[in-house]
Design an enzyme around this catalytic site. Structure first.
Site, PDB file in Angstrom:
ATOM      1  N   GLY A  15      66.826   5.086  48.600  1.00 58.88           N
ATOM      2  CA  GLY A  15      65.953   4.018  48.100  1.00 58.88           C
ATOM      3  C   GLY A  15      66.514   3.566  46.758  1.00 58.88           C
ATOM      4  O   GLY A  15      67.748   4.172  46.223  1.00 58.88           O
ATOM      5  N   SER A  40      66.781  10.181  54.847  1.00 61.86           N
ATOM      6  CA  SER A  40      66.682  10.255  56.120  1.00 61.86           C
ATOM      7  C   SER A  40      66.071   8.859  56.421  1.00 61.86           C
ATOM      8  O   SER A  40      65.390   8.362  55.817  1.00 61.86           O
ATOM      9  CB  SER A  40      65.480  11.132  56.508  1.00 61.86           C
ATOM     10  OG  SER A  40      65.305  11.161  57.781  1.00 61.86           O
ATOM     11  N   VAL A  48      58.375  -1.796  46.677  1.00 61.72           N
ATOM     12  CA  VAL A  48      57.532  -2.581  46.243  1.00 61.72           C
ATOM     13  C   VAL A  48      57.880  -3.230  45.020  1.00 61.72           C
ATOM     14  O   VAL A  48      57.392  -4.192  44.335  1.00 61.72           O
ATOM     15  CB  VAL A  48      55.890  -2.226  46.060  1.00 61.72           C
ATOM     16  CG1 VAL A  48      55.052  -1.777  47.480  1.00 61.72           C
ATOM     17  CG2 VAL A  48      55.804  -1.178  44.972  1.00 61.72           C
ATOM     18  N   ALA A  51      60.481  -6.805  41.047  1.00 59.36           N
ATOM     19  CA  ALA A  51      60.650  -7.747  39.814  1.00 59.36           C
ATOM     20  C   ALA A  51      61.071  -6.530  38.720  1.00 59.36           C
ATOM     21  O   ALA A  51      60.683  -5.373  38.722  1.00 59.36           O
ATOM     22  CB  ALA A  51      59.273  -8.240  39.431  1.00 59.36           C
ATOM     23  N   LYS A  79      63.833 -14.388  36.208  1.00 54.38           N
ATOM     24  CA  LYS A  79      62.532 -14.156  35.820  1.00 54.38           C
ATOM     25  C   LYS A  79      62.532 -14.197  34.455  1.00 54.38           C
ATOM     26  O   LYS A  79      63.275 -13.565  33.480  1.00 54.38           O
ATOM     27  CB  LYS A  79      62.175 -12.746  36.111  1.00 54.38           C
ATOM     28  CG  LYS A  79      60.946 -12.344  35.722  1.00 54.38           C
ATOM     29  CD  LYS A  79      60.423 -11.100  36.337  1.00 54.38           C
ATOM     30  CE  LYS A  79      59.125 -10.550  35.518  1.00 54.38           C
ATOM     31  NZ  LYS A  79      58.726  -9.093  35.775  1.00 54.38           N
ATOM     32  N   PRO A  97      56.196 -14.075  27.890  1.00 52.11           N
ATOM     33  CA  PRO A  97      57.714 -14.055  28.019  1.00 52.11           C
ATOM     34  C   PRO A  97      58.456 -13.039  27.684  1.00 52.11           C
ATOM     35  O   PRO A  97      58.257 -12.226  26.896  1.00 52.11           O
ATOM     36  CB  PRO A  97      57.702 -15.293  27.080  1.00 52.11           C
ATOM     37  CG  PRO A  97      56.653 -14.981  25.919  1.00 52.11           C
ATOM     38  CD  PRO A  97      55.551 -14.376  26.681  1.00 52.11           C
ATOM     39  N   GLU A 344      53.587  -4.475  34.932  1.00 51.38           N
ATOM     40  CA  GLU A 344      54.826  -4.910  34.044  1.00 51.38           C
ATOM     41  C   GLU A 344      56.175  -4.619  34.425  1.00 51.38           C
ATOM     42  O   GLU A 344      57.128  -4.886  33.697  1.00 51.38           O
ATOM     43  CB  GLU A 344      54.440  -4.668  32.624  1.00 51.38           C
ATOM     44  CG  GLU A 344      53.347  -5.172  31.743  1.00 51.38           C
ATOM     45  CD  GLU A 344      53.511  -6.831  31.461  1.00 51.38           C
ATOM     46  OE1 GLU A 344      54.777  -7.070  31.491  1.00 51.38           O
ATOM     47  OE2 GLU A 344      52.517  -7.444  30.900  1.00 51.38           O
ATOM     48  N   ILE A 348      61.626   0.057  37.784  1.00 51.05           N
ATOM     49  CA  ILE A 348      63.047   0.220  37.968  1.00 51.05           C
ATOM     50  C   ILE A 348      63.603   0.519  36.614  1.00 51.05           C
ATOM     51  O   ILE A 348      64.683   1.394  36.489  1.00 51.05           O
ATOM     52  CB  ILE A 348      63.592  -1.094  38.460  1.00 51.05           C
ATOM     53  CG1 ILE A 348      63.438  -1.075  39.994  1.00 51.05           C
ATOM     54  CG2 ILE A 348      64.991  -1.117  38.197  1.00 51.05           C
ATOM     55  CD1 ILE A 348      63.670  -2.486  40.642  1.00 51.05           C
TER      56      ILE A 348
END
Length: 502
Positions: A15, A40, A48, A51, A79, A97, A344, A348
């Protein structure tokens, strides 16, 4: 090589988290250390997190990734921030922003002068002083341009919206090219050293055994090593963040992709909308005490812009953090280390910062406990800071239309967040602690956007004569508007990158 040096690293799980870890470690450590990743195909990934926030640019640069190639390979869009709908009150809409508002004046943050002008009755909307917010609403984008001295174009800050599975595949290619070995298989046993309790090896379904010196647990919510094998505890934060379910589904893109993510508050949670080049990502994060899975799916389906492109993916989770993200010779990354809902887009980033922290405190086989303790303290502080920022969205509301919102507006808050809100309400002051992830701009955007109004502003803002204040504020707003007018549309910018690939 030092006889105590780490020679073998085993990454458990693929992942986004697993392949980010494998790619970064192989890039920095080179072939002096063997890295093996076990995953696996039979075990699905959450997938999910589509962003991001601007810090991902630094990670990609560390790996030597060409940004245009990354955008093409991951179906990415750009973005500029997040639009929040119906959070403070139903009908409200505000923008968080990236970047800054206006510019500092007289040694003070810009917003103190804006607050002064607002109390005088002559202020423009706060978004007029953010190039990110202005450009997002105009559906325009470009990278920062530093060739015009003093231009707002030099302050553009951006992140990405991309297909997380494509990103993992992209990183896998780079990691394997750097010598990372991928092993297909499901882990059925974990062997611990009887003396120090370290993980010695894992055994796969085919009875093969994979030994290592350092193990990176990227096995998701299961926490196969950090939790099931080592028993590192978990601190439950669901009393502050009660949403415990999500359903995700992609749909067909019907318009040009917007350069921002949207989060729309619902009666029992909130819905995300993430536009990619290939599709639109959608999801509903909700509290199962107030909404069934069937009701959540029906609500999500009703809000899709286009025809569904995937089956619904249901997820169960609990907000919180491991008591130890690093225990003995195991470091947990991603969902294995903790979970904060993706309001938010921090998932990641938390992986990225943990990898950087691991590299800073990279061990040898003595596994110095002081380094491990420091790593765990800093990990917890980071999670707490992000936690407080996410809680703010729920707590700073006047909504009373459903049990969830009535609970959130009256719940007891962490002392750290309670103090921030109290200081801002009194005098508009915002502080950034320990170079934390979210800046004063972010806190201001949410606090102001959800209706927290300071009684006062910094007294030094009164030193600027009123006429000069009006002149400067008008100049800044006009400079923002002219800069946005010079920018290409977001779709034009994406088309230009596409042409480069030909």
């Amino acid at each position: 090589m030092d006889e105590l040096a780490i020679r073998r690293i085993v990454v458990v799980g693929g992942g986004t988290a697993g392949w980010m870890a494998a790619a970064a470690l192989s890039r920095v450590l080179g072939r002096a250390v063997e890295i093996e990743l076990i995953e696996s195909e039979a075990i699905g990934t959450v997938g999910v997190g589509e962003a991001t926030i601007p810090h991902l640019q630094y990670f990609n640069r560390l790996l030597g990734i060409d940004e245009d190639d990354f955008v093409r390979r991951t179906a990415a869009t750009f973005k500029l921030g997040i639009e929040f709908v119906d959070w403070g009150r139903i009908g409200d809409r505000y923008f968080h922003p990236f970047g800054t508002y206006g510019q500092e004046m007289e040694g003070l943050h810009f917003h103190h002068f804006w607050l002064r002008q607002a109390q005088l009755g002559g202020a423009l909307e706060l978004d007029r002083f953010s190039i990110g917010a202005d450009a997002a609403r105009a559906q325009r984008f470009q990278r920062p341009d530093h060739s015009r001295a003093g231009s707002p174009l030099g302050t553009i800050s951006y992140a990405f919206q991309f297909d997380a599975s494509l990103y993992a595949r992209y990183l896998r290619e780079r990691a394997e090219a750097s010598g990372v070995r991928r092993t297909e298989g499901r882990i059925v046993d974990v062997a611990l050293d009887s003396g120090n309790g370290h993980v010695q090896a894992v055994t796969l379904e085919d009875s093969s055994r994979v030994a290592g010196d350092l193990f990176i647990d990227c096995s998701g919510f299961r926490g196969l090593l950090i939790s099931k094998a080592l028993g590192a505890g978990f601190e439950d934060w669901s009393h502050w963040l009660p949403c415990d379910r999500a359903v995700a589904r992609a749909c067909r893109r019907t318009t040009d992709p917007l350069p921002y993510t949207r989060a729309t508050a619902k009666a029992a949670g909130w819905q995300w909308r993430i536009p990619l080049q290939s599709r639109t990502g959608n999801g509903y994060v909700y509290c199962s005490d107030h909404l069934s899975d069937d009701e959540a799916l029906a609500g999500l389906n009703a809000a899709l812009d286009g025809d569904p492109l995937s089956e619904p993916n249901f997820l169960k989770f609990k907000a919180g953090v491991r008591h130890k993200a690093w225990d003995r010779n195991v470091v947990a990354l991603g969902l294995a280390s903790g979970f904060l809902e993706p309001l938010e887009s921090t998932s990641i980033h938390l992986i990225q910062s943990a990898i950087a922290r691991l590299l800073t405190n990279f061990p040898d086989r003595r596994f110095n406990q002081h380094d491990i303790d420091y790593y765990n303290r800093r990990t917890r502080v980071e999670y707490e800071q992000v936690r407080d920022f996410i809680i703010l969205h729920y707590a700073a509301t006047t909504r009373d239309d459903s049990p969830l919102w009535r609970y959130c507006r009256s719940m007891a808050l962490p002392t750290s967040l309670e103090e921030r809100i109290a200081i801002f309400r009194e005098n508009g002051r915002l502080y950034r602690h320990d170079n934390e992830l979210f800046s004063e701009t972010s806190w201001l955007a949410v606090m102001h956007g959800q209706g927290l109004v300071p009684r006062r502003y910094h007294p030094l803002a009164d030193l600027l004569p009123e006429g000069e204040l009006d002149k400067r504020m008008t100049h800044i707003a006009n400079a923002m508007r002219l800069a946005v007018d010079r920018m290409p549309s977001h779709q034009q910018f994406l088309d230009q990158i596409g042409r480069t690939a030909a």
